[in-house]
Design an enzyme around this catalytic site. Structure first.
Site, PDB file in Angstrom:
ATOM      1  N   HIS A 103     -26.687  90.976  43.260  1.00 27.12           N
ATOM      2  CA  HIS A 103     -26.303  90.908  41.829  1.00 27.12           C
ATOM      3  C   HIS A 103     -26.760  89.521  41.470  1.00 27.12           C
ATOM      4  O   HIS A 103     -27.495  89.072  40.739  1.00 27.12           O
ATOM      5  CB  HIS A 103     -25.276  90.506  42.418  1.00 27.12           C
ATOM      6  CG  HIS A 103     -24.620  88.839  42.300  1.00 27.12           C
ATOM      7  ND1 HIS A 103     -22.850  89.086  43.155  1.00 27.12           N
ATOM      8  CD2 HIS A 103     -25.150  88.009  42.849  1.00 27.12           C
ATOM      9  CE1 HIS A 103     -23.125  87.928  43.656  1.00 27.12           C
ATOM     10  NE2 HIS A 103     -24.017  87.089  43.630  1.00 27.12           N
ATOM     11  N   GLU A 104     -26.784  90.363  40.051  1.00 21.74           N
ATOM     12  CA  GLU A 104     -27.184  89.670  37.966  1.00 21.74           C
ATOM     13  C   GLU A 104     -28.823  89.594  38.223  1.00 21.74           C
ATOM     14  O   GLU A 104     -29.216  88.901  38.073  1.00 21.74           O
ATOM     15  CB  GLU A 104     -26.196  88.478  38.597  1.00 21.74           C
ATOM     16  CG  GLU A 104     -25.961  87.581  36.871  1.00 21.74           C
ATOM     17  CD  GLU A 104     -25.085  89.054  36.101  1.00 21.74           C
ATOM     18  OE1 GLU A 104     -25.841  89.252  35.465  1.00 21.74           O
ATOM     19  OE2 GLU A 104     -23.726  88.973  35.656  1.00 21.74           O
TER      20      GLU A 104
END
Lengths: 597, 597
Positions: free
Chosen positions: B439-440
């Site tokens: 994620h990110e």
């Protein structure tokens, strides 16, 4: 759910193009077999795996075994699966015709377990744990013990287990405290103690469970030399009846993965009512176990490759279907997205899996082939195979186990956010893969085994034999530029390995602790070199086959050549980092003190 | 359950001995703070973390969020925790006094989030996702939007989220298809689309949820240039009431780990009734998001270190308490077993965790310090900090995320079989750590960001600045033999990094695909060098402090010196493998074809 979970084509490549497994049929024990019978076995395995095991993969993970009324309740589908393995003759397949077996080579049986494990690892362990336990009984037990226990085990009615670990004795088995006290019946002992982490421990999918259990006969030598082996059934057969034998299930462990197979905590003889039957001679239990270790450890390596392979095909399927982004040179956002398999970094993660897994599969089948030679060959051929198998076993167990954690991680990464959800199977494979560096000897233990025992046994004879085998393949590559590019690198790698080995052996006499402090890294380095050798072998065959191959096979062989290049470019280079550390004189881990953490 | 989950001593070392965080108080924005106020903040964080967050760690993993009647039901303890974060002023702590904030430096706030994340990562994300969403609103939104939404967000009554990803647009955000159509009210749009993987999406622990959502205004430019930012509340405030706003929760994802925080699938405007409020100007949504990316990405790196640190202390405690085996030179099996921390291979796995985690923590706090300079400093100091932060952000996000998977794995390995069971927390940490490379921005995306964008921006000015910073520290070490031994190695490593960078840049003009094909490996190499630099800094301080330190502190500084040596001996050497690959002309991943797999 991904459809493909292994490659039949790749398995045939390993067995028939690289190993020439048909050669095994020249030995009397295997003489009734041929390629057709091997293929029938493997097809049957694929059929059961796809139709019975794979459909339960997710369910068995979600519906964990539970302890209900003192009994471990497993997935209800397991009872018929285990019986099916018994009925179809899988459990005693490697054993002799006299025992009802098929005299099947380990090479073929292990190829089949690879298929089963890729379909559903948890389900696959039940029957083959029974095989391992039965093998101990038939190898070392009395005729009475064999007659009493093995037919029910072969039929899949009785589960077999290995009961070694205790709460205070895991890696250090010499410290077990389970005791055995002779009764007035010869060969019959009262057993008392606790055993933990017993895979396929007392569950409800079989009628009975037979534990092949280590215990110490009272008054025997301390340490490992006082360990004996017993058959300790959950229910004791007497006069045609099954009597309660005081083996209580204290609990079932809940685990991160590999959830379909229960791991039991057993209380043995708490009410003074547990009878165990001595297997073989007193005080030889650990040596009996060790004689079976090679096969169990090759089995764990194979299971690691199985899970990794299932994850690889799941991520390959996703990468081919998932559109996302555009090639780097494409700046026009109105152009359609491409499947992510077009991105170099995704291909890198796929090639990583392919190179590690198919390299490992080659090694594991070769070890199985050596096991068959140990069993069926004679003289030098047998002895050399035994030495090579001994040397390669810690690698064949640990390299796939450690790398399986990373290959399944790469599969998760390819799926991205989807890979982290339970909507796709790769997160389950990631959790399952993590058991393998732990059970059947941790990676640290195998590092000590390789460097502290196997490399130096018989003055290094096993290493000399291995180098001779590798040299043969190096010479075979000299003809082609592609082959010699790889073999030059492998030769250089062998030089580095030898350099590191000599250095460490020079440290050994003055400082045992420093000699073995980085044995895990040595194991890793050795493992990388051995897998590079496997890829050299696969490249030689693929190159030769490529020119005459039809289109599908051309793609297959091209894939092999690229995976080999990948392994040399991205994995073999790691030995340059490992050797720097292993040659260093900085004893940082030995020097580190508890209170400095 | 392990008691210690972070080291207050180590945090103070980073903040006050290495970074001199008090220097931030020279800037007007931070001038009311001092070391005492910083310590009060960190003590308060430790108190909440230990008393409220940590007790729910296991429960939140076992009782996953469920979708019930269209609403995601989270652990019942979360409502009061989120309110407590609001009441204690954590959510708007970095913002100005006028906004009700405390003008707290990011350096200190991120040190606090490190503590929260180590106690219970899932619980810690709720308040700070709100901080991030509120920051977008206050930075780019109109005064009306700010007044409407932020007070309730700061109070912990309304949850904030970032709503970017869609079913067909994850890594490739330019492909989002959520649309925004102007209404007759200025700044007000009808939103229609789907959003997936929305962390802390519509749950029942807050009264309302405000999504900071990317959508394309109809008729705007294609691709990334047509993306706008909207505030899309779950319930729309109008005339003092909260109206249903047609944001339906289609599902909650079940995940491998990080289970306490729900990840929602949202259907937006399916009934034509969803109103969104434009934040800032049309078509600038992605650039607004990117301006907030650095902090979110440093935040993810910090979360990765948090989880790793909790696992490290759990495994350290176990290693000190668990007796197993004897030292290698001890052959007498009647001698008592030793705690496993005495074994070199266990110390290696502990040092690995310590070296990676404390090196990463140093980098992340330094990046936070740069963020504070960007905010509070002026002129060259500000501009240089911005460049360094931009350059280091992909590393600060990815190195701890990737390595966190390996450090938590080492923690599991130290516990052995126990580590694989749910009786100990390390298996949970292993599962939770796996989200961070995804994620990110995946690791692959950050590799492209580093090599394809950050290294070459402003003709390499950021790299030049970084090298100058590192050179300063190298010069500071020349006085001592220990320091110069490390700095010589770091100088050599910088040479290798430069060599690799120049080589790749020379490939770029003729072959973009090959230039960036191994950007992930380049990111790894760069990351290792940067963490080695962090350890050089920590070594300089520790060496100087050692002579005057009292006993506990002597142990602390000795641990630092050993961890630095470990990093250089075992981790820095990896660049020799990476650079060989990165300098190679074999385009194996680019050449590989789909049909060859």
């Amino acid at each position: 759910m991904a459809n493909q979970f292994y490659s039949k084509r790749d398995l045939a490549f390993h067995l028939y193009e690289v190993l020439n497994a048909e050669q095994l049929t020249q030995f009397p024990y295997f003489q009734d077999h041929n390629r057709e019978s091997f293929d029938m076995v493997l097809d049957a395995a694929g059929q059961i795996a796809g139709s019975l095991l794979k459909p339960l993969l997710t369910e068995m993970d979600r519906q964990e075994p539970q302890l209900v009324d003192g009994k471990i309740r497993v997935h209800p589908g397991l009872a018929s699966i285990i019986r099916r393995f018994g009925e179809d003759g899988w459990i005693n397949a490697p054993f002799s015709y006299e025992e009802g077996g098929q005299q099947l080579p380990a090479t073929i049986l292990n190829a089949a377990t690879f298929i089963f494990g890729a379909a559903n690892y948890s389900a696959s362990v039940f029957p083959f744990l029974t095989t391992g336990a039965a093998n101990l009984l038939r190898s070392f037990g009395s005729p009475e013990l064999i007659d009493t226990f093995t037919p029910n085990m072969y039929a899949g009615r009785w589960q077999g287990t290995m009961a070694l670990t205790e709460p205070d004795a895991g890696s250090s088995l010499s410290d077990i405290t389970t005791t055995a006290e002779p009764t007035d019946q010869p060969g019959t002992y009262k057993i008392r103690g606790q055993k933990i982490y017993i895979s396929a421990g007392d569950h409800d999918a079989c009628e009975n469970v037979v534990h092949l259990m280590l215990a110490k006969i009272k008054g025997g030598p301390v340490g490992a030399k006082g360990i004996s082996l017993f058959a300790v059934p959950q229910k004791r057969p007497e006069n045609g009846r099954l009597l309660v034998n005081d083996v209580l299930t204290a609990g079932v462990y809940h685990k991160m993965g590999y959830k379909g197979a229960p791991i039991a905590h057993l209380m043995v003889g708490s009410n003074d009512g547990c009878i165990g039957y001595l297997v073989g001679e007193p005080h030889k239990g650990l040596s009996y176990m060790f004689q079976m270790m090679n096969e169990a450890r090759v089995g764990v390596g194979m299971n690691a490759v199985s899970i990794g392979t299932a994850a690889y095909y799941a991520s390959l399927e996703y990468a081919r279907e998932r559109p996302q982004g555009r090639l780097i040179a494409e700046k026009d956002p109105s152009k359609p997205q491409v499947p992510i398999i077009c991105h170099a970094d995704v291909k890198r993660m796929l090639l990583f899996q392919k190179a590690v897994l198919e390299g490992s599969l080659g090694l594991l089948l070769q070890c199985s082939y050596y096991a068959d030679l140990v069993h069926a060959a004679e003289g030098d051929e047998q002895e050399n195979a035994a030495l090579l198998l001994d040397l390669l076993t810690p690698i064949a167990k640990s390299y796939p186990s450690e790398m399986g954690c990373l290959t399944t991680s790469a599969a998760v990464q390819i799926l991205g956010g989807a890979g982290y959800t339970t909507d796709f199977p790769v997160e389950q494979f990631y959790r399952e893969a993590r058991i393998h560096p732990i059970h059947e000897g941790t990676t640290g233990i195998h590092g000590l085994d390789l460097l502290g025992r196997k490399v130096i046994m018989q003055n290094g004879k096993a290493v000399t034999l291995l180098l001779a085998e590798i040299q043969k393949d190096i010479i075979a590559t000299q003809a082609s530029p592609e082959g010699s590019a790889l073999s030059d690198q492998l030769s250089a790698a062998l030089g580095i390995l030898d350099n590191v080995t000599q250095h460490l052996l020079s440290v050994a006499p003055s400082d045992t602790e420093a000699f073995l402090a980085d044995a895990t890294l040595y194991l890793e380095l050795f493992g990388i070199v051995v897998i590079a050798w496997q890829w050299l072998r696969q490249t030689i065959i693929s190159q030769q086959a490529l020119s005459d191959a039809h289109e599908d096979d051309r793609n297959f062989y091209q894939g092999k050549r690229m995976a080999a290049r990948y392994f040399y470019e991205y994995e073999l280079v790691k030995i340059h980092a490992l050797s720097r550390r292993l040659l260093s004189a900085d004893r940082v881990t030995v020097t580190m003190q508890n209170e400095w953490f």
